[in-house]
Design a protein around this motif. Sequence first.
Motif, PDB file in Angstrom:
ATOM      1  N   CYS A 119       2.477   8.252   1.143  1.00 60.37           N
ATOM      2  CA  CYS A 119       2.123   7.025   1.851  1.00 60.37           C
ATOM      3  C   CYS A 119       1.485   7.352   3.197  1.00 60.37           C
ATOM      4  CB  CYS A 119       3.364   6.161   2.047  1.00 60.37           C
ATOM      5  SG  CYS A 119       3.017   4.498   2.668  1.00 60.37           S
ATOM      6  N   PHE A 120       2.030   8.352   3.881  1.00 63.63           N
ATOM      7  CA  PHE A 120       1.479   8.738   5.182  1.00 63.63           C
ATOM      8  C   PHE A 120       0.068   9.298   5.038  1.00 63.63           C
ATOM      9  CE2 PHE A 120       0.656  12.032   8.351  1.00 63.63           C
ATOM     10  CZ  PHE A 120       0.756  11.289   9.517  1.00 63.63           C
ATOM     11  N   ILE A 121      -0.149  10.149   4.045  1.00 63.74           N
ATOM     12  CA  ILE A 121      -1.476  10.754   3.844  1.00 63.74           C
ATOM     13  C   ILE A 121      -2.517   9.678   3.528  1.00 63.74           C
ATOM     14  CG2 ILE A 121      -2.824  12.254   2.328  1.00 63.74           C
ATOM     15  CD1 ILE A 121      -0.329  14.036   2.100  1.00 63.74           C
ATOM     16  N   THR A 122      -2.139   8.702   2.711  1.00 71.93           N
ATOM     17  CA  THR A 122      -3.092   7.633   2.371  1.00 71.93           C
ATOM     18  C   THR A 122      -3.404   6.758   3.582  1.00 71.93           C
ATOM     19  OG1 THR A 122      -1.275   6.221   1.593  1.00 71.93           O
ATOM     20  CG2 THR A 122      -2.427   7.561  -0.054  1.00 71.93           C
ATOM     21  N   SER A 123      -2.513   6.733   4.577  1.00 71.77           N
ATOM     22  CA  SER A 123      -2.784   5.950   5.790  1.00 71.77           C
ATOM     23  C   SER A 123      -3.905   6.574   6.622  1.00 71.77           C
ATOM     24  CB  SER A 123      -1.516   5.827   6.646  1.00 71.77           C
ATOM     25  OG  SER A 123      -1.210   7.045   7.305  1.00 71.77           O
ATOM     26  N   LEU A 124      -4.221   7.850   6.358  1.00 75.29           N
ATOM     27  CA  LEU A 124      -5.264   8.553   7.112  1.00 75.29           C
ATOM     28  C   LEU A 124      -6.659   8.335   6.543  1.00 75.29           C
ATOM     29  CD1 LEU A 124      -3.396  11.972   7.608  1.00 75.29           C
ATOM     30  CD2 LEU A 124      -3.477  10.018   9.176  1.00 75.29           C
ATOM     31  N   ILE A 125      -6.759   7.700   5.373  1.00 71.52           N
ATOM     32  CA  ILE A 125      -8.059   7.421   4.758  1.00 71.52           C
ATOM     33  C   ILE A 125      -8.852   6.479   5.660  1.00 71.52           C
ATOM     34  CG2 ILE A 125      -9.238   6.421   2.760  1.00 71.52           C
ATOM     35  CD1 ILE A 125      -6.821   7.258   1.072  1.00 71.52           C
ATOM     36  N   SER A 126     -10.099   6.809   5.926  1.00 70.81           N
ATOM     37  CA  SER A 126     -10.903   6.050   6.891  1.00 70.81           C
ATOM     38  C   SER A 126     -11.256   4.645   6.398  1.00 70.81           C
ATOM     39  CB  SER A 126     -12.182   6.820   7.227  1.00 70.81           C
ATOM     40  OG  SER A 126     -12.929   7.068   6.043  1.00 70.81           O
ATOM     41  N   ASN A 127     -11.475   4.500   5.093  1.00 72.95           N
ATOM     42  CA  ASN A 127     -11.792   3.182   4.539  1.00 72.95           C
ATOM     43  C   ASN A 127     -10.519   2.328   4.498  1.00 72.95           C
ATOM     44  OD1 ASN A 127     -12.236   0.974   2.662  1.00 72.95           O
ATOM     45  ND2 ASN A 127     -14.105   2.025   2.031  1.00 72.95           N
ATOM     46  N   PRO A 128     -10.431   1.255   5.285  1.00 70.78           N
ATOM     47  CA  PRO A 128      -9.187   0.486   5.356  1.00 70.78           C
ATOM     48  C   PRO A 128      -8.797  -0.173   4.039  1.00 70.78           C
ATOM     49  CG  PRO A 128     -10.959  -0.669   6.506  1.00 70.78           C
ATOM     50  CD  PRO A 128     -11.475   0.687   6.185  1.00 70.78           C
ATOM     51  N   TYR A 129      -9.787  -0.600   3.243  1.00 67.29           N
ATOM     52  CA  TYR A 129      -9.472  -1.251   1.964  1.00 67.29           C
ATOM     53  C   TYR A 129      -8.794  -0.272   1.006  1.00 67.29           C
ATOM     54  CZ  TYR A 129     -12.605  -4.861   3.769  1.00 67.29           C
ATOM     55  OH  TYR A 129     -13.181  -5.827   4.541  1.00 67.29           O
ATOM     56  N   ILE A 130      -9.368   0.923   0.928  1.00 67.16           N
ATOM     57  CA  ILE A 130      -8.772   1.941   0.059  1.00 67.16           C
ATOM     58  C   ILE A 130      -7.421   2.383   0.603  1.00 67.16           C
ATOM     59  CG2 ILE A 130      -9.046   4.276  -0.862  1.00 67.16           C
ATOM     60  CD1 ILE A 130     -12.075   3.872  -0.795  1.00 67.16           C
ATOM     61  N   SER A 131      -7.355   2.577   1.911  1.00 70.71           N
ATOM     62  CA  SER A 131      -6.134   3.056   2.551  1.00 70.71           C
ATOM     63  C   SER A 131      -4.967   2.097   2.314  1.00 70.71           C
ATOM     64  CB  SER A 131      -6.362   3.247   4.052  1.00 70.71           C
ATOM     65  OG  SER A 131      -5.166   3.637   4.696  1.00 70.71           O
ATOM     66  N   TYR A 132      -5.178   0.821   2.614  1.00 68.94           N
ATOM     67  CA  TYR A 132      -4.083  -0.137   2.474  1.00 68.94           C
ATOM     68  C   TYR A 132      -3.734  -0.410   1.015  1.00 68.94           C
ATOM     69  CZ  TYR A 132      -3.809  -1.078   7.442  1.00 68.94           C
ATOM     70  OH  TYR A 132      -3.606  -0.943   8.799  1.00 68.94           O
ATOM     71  N   SER A 133      -4.728  -0.342   0.146  1.00 69.33           N
ATOM     72  CA  SER A 133      -4.447  -0.495  -1.290  1.00 69.33           C
ATOM     73  C   SER A 133      -3.552   0.632  -1.787  1.00 69.33           C
ATOM     74  CB  SER A 133      -5.748  -0.526  -2.086  1.00 69.33           C
ATOM     75  OG  SER A 133      -6.541  -1.630  -1.726  1.00 69.33           O
ATOM     76  N   MET A 134      -3.889   1.855  -1.383  1.00 68.31           N
ATOM     77  CA  MET A 134      -3.098   3.011  -1.795  1.00 68.31           C
ATOM     78  C   MET A 134      -1.683   2.960  -1.210  1.00 68.31           C
ATOM     79  SD  MET A 134      -4.904   4.834  -3.849  1.00 68.31           S
ATOM     80  CE  MET A 134      -3.997   6.383  -3.845  1.00 68.31           C
ATOM     81  N   MET A 135      -1.608   2.622   0.076  1.00 67.55           N
ATOM     82  CA  MET A 135      -0.280   2.516   0.689  1.00 67.55           C
ATOM     83  C   MET A 135       0.554   1.435   0.004  1.00 67.55           C
ATOM     84  SD  MET A 135      -0.620   3.054   4.819  1.00 67.55           S
ATOM     85  CE  MET A 135      -2.046   1.993   5.083  1.00 67.55           C
ATOM     86  N   GLY A 136      -0.084   0.322  -0.342  1.00 70.48           N
ATOM     87  CA  GLY A 136       0.628  -0.751  -1.040  1.00 70.48           C
ATOM     88  C   GLY A 136       1.166  -0.298  -2.381  1.00 70.48           C
ATOM     89  N   ILE A 137       0.340   0.459  -3.117  1.00 68.10           N
ATOM     90  CA  ILE A 137       0.768   0.968  -4.426  1.00 68.10           C
ATOM     91  C   ILE A 137       1.952   1.924  -4.271  1.00 68.10           C
ATOM     92  CG2 ILE A 137       0.071   2.433  -6.363  1.00 68.10           C
ATOM     93  CD1 ILE A 137      -2.779   1.297  -6.024  1.00 68.10           C
TER      94      ILE A 137
END
Length: 493
Positions: free
Chosen positions: A444-462
């Motif tokens: 979850c922490f690593i996905t929060s570092l993704i620059s694209n917010p849509y992808i980042s928050y989608s991944m964190m949500g999953i």
Amino acid sequence: MASENSYKSILKGTSMFGGVQVFQILINWARGKCVAVLLGTEGMGISALFTSSSNTIQKFSSLGLNLAIVREMADSSNDRTSISQFIGLAFRILTVTSLLGALICILFASPLSRLTFGNSDMSWQFMLLGAAVAFGIAGTGILSMLQGLHEVKRLSKASIVGGLTGLFVGVPLYYLYGTKGIVPAMIALSVAMFVFYYISLRKAVTTDPFRFSREEHIPVIRRMIGMGIILMASDLIGTSMTYGINLFIRTFGSYGDVGLYQAANSATAQYSGMVFTAMAMDYFPRLTKAAGNNSLMHAIVNRQSEIVSLIIAPASSLLILTAPILIKILFTKEFDPILPLMRWMGLGIMLRALHMPMAYITFAKDNKKVFFYLEGIFGNFLTFTLSCIGFYLFGLIGLGYAFVADNAICIIVYYFVNRRLYDYRFTQKSLTAMSIAITISLTCFITSLISNPYISYSMMGIVFVTSLIWGIVNLRRKLKSPDDTQTDINIQS
């Protein structure tokens, strides 16, 4: 003993004490929001310095007697006469320690002001702080008596009502006097907590007139002080290190940096307080009862680790996911820079929750020397050193690096110390649960570092939803499974 340490009992204790903590968190969050809005980052920094000063003086003046009071009350809980006499004795001791705390603030007001703020301008406020310290010591002492009596309902009600009263009295002081209202607000809070704890204790137990007896009471005082000194030294070092970290940040940064760090630290600590409070109030007494049986004690620690893993993984992921929302709710736009720090701390609280069950072992075994060196010296100096290095090299985000490194090191050290002293080992179930929890939070922490917010928050949500399903399914499975404490004991043996 087995039924007391079943998965169902552990979850019951966690939910009961955790529920109480939720209300405290809401009150503390509301207070922090008011400070942030009315005083800004600099005001929050000044508030943090006064708070850490007050906590340090309280730890020193109280002589570490709070846990000793809990134990003495618990030992006397079946004897009304003993309870009555001990309460009378405890009030005498609290009177002395409260006055000591107030005198320290009054007599050393100028040096404390220079040490904390670099000048003597705050001397008069440190004198006023003596009242907050005195009532804080007395209120905490009465809280310990209620804990010893297991008066959870009265204790929780007093905490909530006292906290709300302090909040509603303190906020107008911030509004009217700005930073000059910080200390009066602290006094209002400590007085409110003291009054409601005192009322709750009087409702819980009726006391007889106290008569001091040297033969009867001197041994009790010596026993309490002997236990308290070890705890005081450990707590005092920890509080002093927190104070030192704040001073370091102020020296190499600014009051604003202190306020930002305090905001992030306070938010994550309150968020995770539900789990840590449950361990202190429920897990530690159960562990102490089993301290004479290593196999049973190991089984309890591993079961606690399993339950904590199932709870902390989704909690940590949720904090990482919703950190921006929490900042908006709790603070102002001025506090937006703490977002990366809060996410690092979200990862760190997961690691802290995993090493906490092991951290209680040495004290439950009454190994005061090892507890002091491990918790009091090693743990506190590790936190101080890593925090100072992290801030000096990387700024505010370095405090997040330090928080994660600190707790990761503690998992390793606590495990090997307890394995060396008590032959403690993880079971396959506890090790699996902890490994999955670490993997979930780290992902979850690593996905929060993704620059694209849509992808980042989608991944964190999953990741969060996955961790929540994993936690709920396994918790329900453990509630339905037959108690297999004896199996766990045999595995440890």
